[in-house]
Design a protein around this motif. Structure first.
Motif, PDB file in Angstrom:
ATOM      1  N   ILE A  68      41.087  93.811  64.970  1.00 20.39           N
ATOM      2  CA  ILE A  68      40.532  95.088  65.447  1.00 20.39           C
ATOM      3  C   ILE A  68      40.335  95.096  66.962  1.00 20.39           C
ATOM      4  N   PRO A  69      39.672  94.109  67.564  1.00 19.29           N
ATOM      5  CA  PRO A  69      39.526  94.150  69.029  1.00 19.29           C
ATOM      6  C   PRO A  69      40.852  94.046  69.766  1.00 19.29           C
ATOM      7  N   LEU A  70      41.811  93.317  69.215  1.00 20.20           N
ATOM      8  CA  LEU A  70      43.118  93.235  69.852  1.00 20.20           C
ATOM      9  C   LEU A  70      43.800  94.597  69.859  1.00 20.20           C
ATOM     10  N   ALA A  71      43.654  95.334  68.760  1.00 26.07           N
ATOM     11  CA  ALA A  71      44.232  96.676  68.698  1.00 26.07           C
ATOM     12  C   ALA A  71      43.594  97.580  69.743  1.00 26.07           C
ATOM     13  N   LEU A  72      42.281  97.521  69.873  1.00 21.18           N
ATOM     14  CA  LEU A  72      41.586  98.361  70.851  1.00 21.18           C
ATOM     15  C   LEU A  72      41.970  97.995  72.279  1.00 21.18           C
ATOM     16  N   LEU A  73      42.247  96.735  72.511  1.00 25.34           N
ATOM     17  CA  LEU A  73      42.556  96.263  73.858  1.00 25.34           C
ATOM     18  C   LEU A  73      43.998  96.540  74.256  1.00 25.34           C
ATOM     19  N   LEU A  74      44.926  96.404  73.326  1.00 23.94           N
ATOM     20  CA  LEU A  74      46.339  96.372  73.674  1.00 23.94           C
ATOM     21  C   LEU A  74      47.120  97.624  73.316  1.00 23.94           C
ATOM     22  N   MET A  75      46.561  98.496  72.483  1.00 20.13           N
ATOM     23  CA  MET A  75      47.347  99.605  71.958  1.00 20.13           C
ATOM     24  C   MET A  75      46.983 100.936  72.612  1.00 20.13           C
ATOM     25  N   PHE A  76      47.967 101.844  72.652  1.00 19.07           N
ATOM     26  CA  PHE A  76      47.713 103.223  73.021  1.00 19.07           C
ATOM     27  C   PHE A  76      46.877 103.881  71.921  1.00 19.07           C
ATOM     28  N   PRO A  77      46.203 104.982  72.221  1.00 15.30           N
ATOM     29  CA  PRO A  77      45.362 105.625  71.201  1.00 15.30           C
ATOM     30  C   PRO A  77      46.107 105.962  69.907  1.00 15.30           C
ATOM     31  N   TRP A  78      47.330 106.487  70.010  1.00 14.45           N
ATOM     32  CA  TRP A  78      48.051 106.836  68.792  1.00 14.45           C
ATOM     33  C   TRP A  78      48.385 105.586  67.974  1.00 14.45           C
ATOM     34  N   GLN A  79      48.603 104.462  68.671  1.00  9.77           N
ATOM     35  CA  GLN A  79      48.855 103.217  67.956  1.00  9.77           C
ATOM     36  C   GLN A  79      47.588 102.714  67.270  1.00  9.77           C
ATOM     37  N   VAL A  80      46.433 102.891  67.945  1.00  8.69           N
ATOM     38  CA  VAL A  80      45.161 102.517  67.330  1.00  8.69           C
ATOM     39  C   VAL A  80      44.920 103.358  66.080  1.00  8.69           C
ATOM     40  N   ALA A  81      45.252 104.644  66.155  1.00  6.48           N
ATOM     41  CA  ALA A  81      45.084 105.509  64.984  1.00  6.48           C
ATOM     42  C   ALA A  81      45.954 105.033  63.825  1.00  6.48           C
ATOM     43  N   ASP A  82      47.211 104.700  64.106  1.00  6.64           N
ATOM     44  CA  ASP A  82      48.096 104.182  63.058  1.00  6.64           C
ATOM     45  C   ASP A  82      47.566 102.858  62.509  1.00  6.64           C
ATOM     46  N   PHE A  83      47.086 102.008  63.418  1.00  6.87           N
ATOM     47  CA  PHE A  83      46.506 100.735  62.992  1.00  6.87           C
ATOM     48  C   PHE A  83      45.323 100.979  62.050  1.00  6.87           C
ATOM     49  N   GLY A  84      44.467 101.942  62.412  1.00  6.75           N
ATOM     50  CA  GLY A  84      43.323 102.249  61.562  1.00  6.75           C
ATOM     51  C   GLY A  84      43.735 102.709  60.176  1.00  6.75           C
ATOM     52  N   GLU A  85      44.748 103.574  60.119  1.00  5.74           N
ATOM     53  CA  GLU A  85      45.234 104.028  58.808  1.00  5.74           C
ATOM     54  C   GLU A  85      45.775 102.863  57.994  1.00  5.74           C
ATOM     55  N   SER A  86      46.507 101.971  58.651  1.00  4.04           N
ATOM     56  CA  SER A  86      47.066 100.826  57.922  1.00  4.04           C
ATOM     57  C   SER A  86      45.971  99.860  57.491  1.00  4.04           C
TER      58      SER A  86
END
Length: 639
Positions: free
Chosen positions: A103-121
Motif C-alpha cells: 500500500i505505501p509503495l503504491a501511494l509513493l510510486l503510482m499516479f492517482p489513476w494507478q492507485v485507484a486501480d491498485f485499490g480496486e485490485s
C-alpha cells in the motif's frame, strides 16, 4: 500454491487407509513451478511460457486438498470450519503482510489513476474474486498488465473458489454413500467438462478461459483425481517409477521452455504439464532420480517458501515498472533475488508462527474476517479517493490523466459515427474512413482542423490485430491464433465503398499488410471517379510519463524521441507497394519531421499519452500539419 510444509506434520499421522504422507519431492516440484513463473513475470527471455507453473500449482493444490479432506472425512472428523481455519492460517497472514507493505509503495510510486486501480485490485484480492476483476480490466498477455502489482492474485482467487466448492461436495457425496469409484467418476466427468469447455471457448474468449474457475477446474481436477486414485492404496512402487517420474518432470519443464508465446491456453496442451505434475507426485518415490533431484535441499527450501515467493514477486516487479521506463535485466534479477529473501523472512516470521499460534478457531476466523474486510475497505478508499492524493501543478496534472480518460477522447466521436451513408442528404459529399484506432485519431484530426466540413462521414473499424487487408490471400498464418476468430469477417461488406466519394485507409500497419496494399486496394473495386488516400503508420515508441514529472513547460517542450525504425520501414513498404494514382501520406513524417518526434508542444502540452494515439492538443497540432500534405490539402474548409 497455498500448501506447504504444513502437510509434513499434519499428514504423517494420517490413517493408513488414506495413503498420505509428507513428500519432499512435492516441495521440490513447487520450486520447479514457482521459479519459471517468477522469471516469466520478470521478463527474462526463454521463459515465455513460465506462467504454466501456475497450472502445476493447481495440480498440487488439487491433490493435497482433496487428500487432506478425504483423510478427515474417512476418519469422521471433517469440519467445514476446521478446514477454513486451516486455510485462513495458511494463506491470510502472508497475504495481509504483502498487502500491507504494498500500500505505501503504491501511494509513493503510482499516479492517482494507478492507485485507484491498485485499490480496486486490493479489494478484489481480499474478496477472492481477483480473477473476475482482472478479466474485466486487464488482458494478462497484453502490454501494461505487468504494471499491476496484484495481477497474480487471479490464481489465488481460482484456488479459493475451488476451496469453497470441493470440500463440501466431497463431504456430502461421502455422506450419501459415494466411495472411491463413484467419486472418481464424478471428478473425471467434472474435469472433462471443464477441459472441453476451456478448449471450446479459448479461441474465441481467451481471457475468459484464462481467468475463470470453470475453465481452470480440470487442472485442479487432475490433482483431485490422483488423490482419489490413491485413496485406500499406497503410492505405486516398482521399476517403472523412475522412468515415469522423469517423464513427468520433463512434461512439466519442457512446455515452460519451448511452448510458443502465441499458444492459446488453457486447452488440451495444458494437460501436458498437469499430467506431468501428477506423474511426479505419484511416481517420484525415494530412490528415483526425480526424487533425488526434487528432494534436494535447495529445491525443497524454495518450495517451502513458494507461497510467499509467489505473493512477493509481482508487486516488486510491477512497482519497478511503474517507477522507471525500462527496468534493466540486472534490476529485475536483483528484485527476483529480493523476492526470495523476503519470501524466506515472511515464511519464517509470518507464515510459520501464525500457522502454529495457540489461537482458538473462533478467534482465527473472526480475525480473518476482520482483516479481509479491513483491507477490502482500504482498497475502496484508495479507489474512491485516489484523485485527491496528489496536488499537482497544471503541467504535472496532464501527466496524471488516466489512459481511460485519454482513450475516451480517442474513440468517443469516432464511435458515434454511422457505418453507412443512410444519414447523408442528397448531393452531400461522402467520406469513408477505414482502419484501426489510428483511423480514430484521423477523425479527431478532421474534427480539430475543420477538414471535410459538411461531408457525410461513415466508418469501417478493423482492429489492429486483424490489419486492414482485403485481398484474396489467406493471411491467417500472419495473425495470432488467439485473434483469428475476431478477424474472420475482416472485410468491408456491403455497398459502403461504392457510395463514398473519398475513401481513407489509415491504420497502424504491420509490414505484411503494408506490402499487400495493392491487393487491398484492388479488392475495394473502386470506380475511376472515386478518390483513395492511404495514410501510413505513426508513433514514437514507449512513452514513460512519470519520467517527465517535475519538468517545467520549457523543459517539456525540448523532450524528443527518434522515429522508430520499424514504423519508418513499414511506411517505406507502403510507399513502394502503392499503385499509381493513389494518394499517400507518410504519417510518421508528419508526426516526426526529419525523424525527430516532439513529445510536447512548444507550450509544454502533451502530444500523445502513449506514444501512439494523440491527445486533443496533439490532434490539433499534428492535424494542422496533416492537412498541409498534398494528398489532403484540398479538404480543409476553407482550403
Amino acid at each position: 500454491m497455498t500448501e506447504s510444509a504444513e502437510v509434513s506434520s499434519a499428514t504423517m499421522a494420517a490413517p493408513a487407509h488414506v495413503a498420505l504422507s509428507y513428500q519432499a519431492e512435492v516441495d521440490g516440484l513447487r520450486a520447479v513451478a514457482v521459479v519459471p513463473v517468477v522469471l516469466f513475470h520478470a521478463g527474462f527471455v526463454g521463459f515465455s511460457a513460465g506462467y504454466l507453473g501456475v497450472d502445476v500449482f493447481f495440480v498440487i493444490s488439487g491433490y493435497l486438498i482433496t487428500s487432506l479432506v478425504l483423510r478427515d472425512i474417512a476418519a469422521g472428523r471433517f469440519s467445514v470450519l476446521a478446514f477454513y481455519e486451516r486455510r485462513a492460517r495458511r494463506i491470510l497472514p502472508a497475504l495481509f503482510f504483502v498487502a500491507l507493505c504494498s500500500i505505501p509503495l503504491a501511494l509513493l510510486l503510482m499516479f492517482p489513476w494507478q492507485v485507484a486501480d491498485f485499490g480496486e485490485s486490493l479489494t478484489a484480492t481480499m474478496g477472492f474474486y481477483a480473477n473476475q476483476y482482472f478479466l474485466s480490466t486487464l488482458d494478462y498477455f497484453r502490454e501494461g498488465s505487468d504494471h499491476a502489482p496484484f495481477l497474480h492474485m487471479w490464481s489465488l482467487a481460482v484456488e479459493e473458489q475451488y476451496y469453497l466448492l470441493v470440500p463440501p461436495v466431497l463431504w456430502l457425496a461421502w455422506m450419501a454413500g459415494a466411495r472411491r469409484a463413484m467419486l472418481l467418476g464424478l471428478a473425471l466427468a467434472a474435469s472433462l467438462l471443464s477441459l472441453v469447455g476451456a478448449a471450446l471457448i479459448v479461441t474465441r474468449w481467451q481471457q475468459t478461459a484464462f481467468y475463470i474457475f470453470p475453465t481452470r477446474a480440470f487442472e485442479l481436477g487432475v490433482g483431485s483425481l490422483l488423490a482419489l486414485a490413491l485413496l485406500d492404496r499406497p503410492r505405486p512402487e516398482g521399476p517403472m517409477n523412475g522412468p515415469l517420474a522423469l517423464l513427468g518432470l520433463g512434461m512439466v519443464v519442457a512446455p515452460m521452455l519451448f511452448l510458443p508465446s502465441w499458444a492459446v491456453l488453457p486447452s488440451w496442451p495444458t494437460l501436458v504439464p498437469c499430467v506431468g505434475a501428477a506423474l511426479v507426485i505419484a511416481f517420484a518415490s525415494p530412490g528415483t532420480a526425480a526424487h533425488r533431484l526434487l528432494a534436494s535441499p535447495v529445491l525443497v527450501a524454495v518450495g517451502l517458501v513458494s507461497f510467499s515467493l509467489y505473493l512477493w514477486h509481482q508487486p516488486l516487479f510491477a512497482f519497478a515498472r511503474v517507477s522507471r521506463a525500462h527496468p534493466s535485466p540486472a534490476l529485475m534479477a536483483g528484485l527476483a533475488l529480493l523476492a526470495v529473501a523476503l519470501a524466506a523472512l515472511t515464511w519464517r516470521f509470518v507464515e510459520r508462527p501464525t500457522r502454529r499460534a495457540p489461537i482458538s478457531r473462533r478467534r482465527v476466523l473472526l480475525l480473518s474476517l476482520v482483516g479481509l474486510l479491513a483491507f477490502g475497505a482500504v482498497g475502496q478508499l484508495l479507489a474512491i479517493g485516489a484523485g485527491r492524493l496528489h496536488a499537482a501543478s497544471p503541467t504535472e496534472a496532464q501527466l496524471e490523466v488516466s489512459p481511460l480518460v485519454r482513450g475516451a477522447y480517442v474513440v468517443s466521436r469516432y464511435n458515434a459515427l454511422p457505418r453507412d451513408f443512410s444519414h447523408a442528404v442528397p448531393g452531400q459529399r461522402r467520406l469513408l474512413i477505414i482502419g484501426d484506432s489510428h483511423s480514430q485519431d484521423f477523425y479527431n484530426m478532421v474534427r480539430e482542423t475543420g477538414a471535410f466540413d459538411d461531408w457525410a462521414v461513415a466508418t469501417s473499424y478493423i482492429p489492429y490485430r486483424c490489419q486492414t487487408y482485403f485481398g484474396p490471400e489467406d493471411v491467417s498464418a500472419l495473425i495470432l491464433a488467439s485473434d483469428l476468430h475476431h478477424c474472420a469477417a475482416n472485410r468491408v461488406a456491403g455497398p459502403v465503398p461504392a457510395e463514398a466519394d473519398v475513401i481513407v485507409l489509415v491504420s497502424n500497419w504491420r509490414d505484411w499488410a503494408a506490402r499487400r496494399i495493392g491487393d487491398t486496394i484492388a479488392a475495394l473495386g473502386l470506380r475511376p471517379d472515386q478518390r483513395l488516400i492511404v495514410v501510413g503508420a505513426k508513433g514514437f515508441g514507449d512513452l514513460f510519463l512519470r519520467g517527465f514529472v517535475g519538468e517545467s513547460p520549457a523543459q517539456l517542450a525540448g523532450e524528443t524521441a527518434s522515429a522508430p525504425a520499424e514504423i519508418v520501414g513499414t511506411n517505406a513498404d507502403l510507399r513502394a507497394a502503392m499503385p499509381a494514382g493513389v494518394g499517400f501520406v507518410d504519417m510518421e513524417q508528419v508526426l516526426c519531421p526529419g525523424g525527430v518526434c516532439h513529445l510536447f508542444t512548444p507550450e509544454g502540452e502533451l502530444v500523445s499519452h502513449d506514444g501512439d494515439h494523440l491527445t486533443e492538443t496533439g490532434a490539433k497540432l499534428v492535424g494542422a500539419e496533416l492537412f498541409r500534405q498534398p494528398a489532403l490539402r484540398g479538404f480543409l474548409t476553407p482550403p
